[in-house]
Scaffold this active site. Structure first.
Site: not given
Ligand code: PHB
Ligand code: APR
Length: 386
Positions: A72, A197, A289, A293, A381
């Site tokens: 990505h 997000y 989450p 990280k 990130y």
């Molecule tokens: C996930 O795909 O479970 C996931 C992806 C990004 C995040 C947290 C969880 O920041």
């Protein structure tokens, strides 16, 4: 029994450490409380930093990841439906890899050639403040003892390793958040090519994915929320409300393959070395989450710990193990900061009121207008240097 290193826990941290040690010719035994099926049944994160990708290659466990993982270039942020895409490639010439932690774990289990003891009960750590540590455990009604040079505590937040350290020797820093993430896994194509997000007055939402045909979605819920209160239909309705209208329209729903609530917490223990015991991964720290990280931090810990233990065992030099704790804590605190910041930007905080939301909006608008702010997010990130 005798070995160089006893590793407690066969999550990604313990398995990666074991693999790096075995490739270097350092003998290690992994003790895991659960069965392999249980370990592989846990649904966890899914975004790998380049450093984690590189480490999987070093572990000679990267073939399937490169075949099936999705590279990505960026992510999308959304604030009350206003969207902003961050292109990490353009900003800092870096990318991330979408590949489930479950798959990372499976690949590391398959790569491992040395012994892993599953369903090891009543694991106890002894004498790690002396030159002769040992670990005992019970299996099938019998007590076993392993003498070793070093113990690696890779047994997660609730593990026995950190609990074995006298409380006077340990300082812990913690912040809990008044909410959790309700997550759903579904066999439907992801709503967008990249992760979204989303901040919304009703709460945070995340659109993630595992493959072109399997998606992972989350919504922020109150900390005391029960998963039983969330039918699939209720989840999808709530998720749609938090996304911008076009994305909500495009969402493909289906029956949940898995549905669970995870609390959000920031936690760091210091130091990470106690004589011949070392902590790594979730045993040492927890991040919320939001910045993706947790897994990556566990991997950077064990990369450093592996090098230190290899040096100590093969070259009889203590330089690496002496430096381990201070070295990895620097990186840990930066990841803690970033995860806390992403969490603060994107969630609703009942206690901060309208002033708090205006500040969040200003943070988002600043990010949209500042190339430097975008680069900063991208740097964190995609992963700070190891
Ligand atoms: C996930 O795909 O479970 C996931 C992806 C990004 C995040 C947290 C969880 O920041
Ligand atoms: N004895 C033996 N094994 C134990 C014990 C114990 N007393 N307590 C826990 N374990 C095992 C758990 O069953 C688990 O398999 O230790 C393992 C720890 O694995 P994780 O919790 O996955 O922790 P870690 O390997 O540090 O992985 C890092 O990144 O995405 C995040 O939190 C997520 O799990 C993830 C983490």
């Amino acid at each position: 029994m005798r070995t160089n290193v006893v590793i407690i826990g066969a999550g990604p941290a313990g398995l990666m450490l074991g693999r790096l040690l075995e490739l270097a010719g350092v003998d290690a035994i992994i003790l895991e409380r659960r069965s392999p099926d249980y370990v592989l049944g846990r649904i966890r994160a899914g975004v790998l930093e380049q450093g984690t990708v590189d480490l999987m290659e070093r572990a000679e466990a990267g073939t399937r990841m490169h075949a099936e993982g999705l590279v990505h270039r960026g992510i999308e942020l959304s604030f009350d439906g206003d969207r902003h895409r961050l292109d990490f490639s353009d900003l800092i010439d870096r990318t991330v890899m979408v590949y489930g932690q479950t798959e990372v774990t499976r690949d590391l289990i398959e790569a491992r050639q040395s012994s892993t003891v599953y369903e090891a009960e009543e694991v106890e750590l002894h004498d790690f403040d002396t030159a002769h540590p040992r670990v005992t455990y019970r299996q099938a009604g019998k007590t076993h003892r392993i003498d070793c040079d070093y113990i690696a505590g890779c047994d997660g937040f609730h593990g026995i390793s950190r609990q074995s350290v006298p409380t006077t020797a340990l300082t812990t820093y913690e912040r809990t958040y008044p909410f959790g993430w309700l997550g759903i896994l579904v066999d439907q194509p992801p709503v967008a090519d990249e992760l979204i997000y989303a901040h919304h007055a009703r709460g945070f939402a995340l659109c993630s994915q595992r493959s072109h045909t399997r998606s992972r979605y989350y919504v922020q819920v109150a900390a005391d929320e029960k998963v039983e209160a969330w039918s699939d239909a209720r989840f999808w309705d709530e998720l749609r409300l938090r996304l911008n209208p076009e994305t909500a329209e495009a969402l493909k729903t289906g029956p949940a393959l898995e549905k669970s609530i995870a609390p959000l917490r920031s936690f760091v223990a210091e130091p990470l070395r106690f004589g011949r015991l070392f902590l790594a991964g979730d045993a040492a720290h927890i991040v919320p989450p939001t910045g993706a990280k947790g897994l990556n931090l566990a991997m950077s810990d064990v990369a450093a710990l592996a090098d230190a233990l290899i040096e100590a065992t093969l070259e009889k030099s203590s330089a690496g193990i002496d430096a381990y704790s201070a070295k990895v804590l620097q990186r840990i605190w930066k990841a803690e900061r970033f995860s806390w910041w992403m969490t603060s930007l994107l969630h609703t905080f009942p206690e901060t009121g309208p002033f708090g939301r205006r500040i969040q909006r200003a943070d988002f608008d600043y990010l949209r207008s500042s190339h430097a702010a975008q680069q900063s997010l991208a740097e964190n990130y995609t992963g700070l240097p190891w």
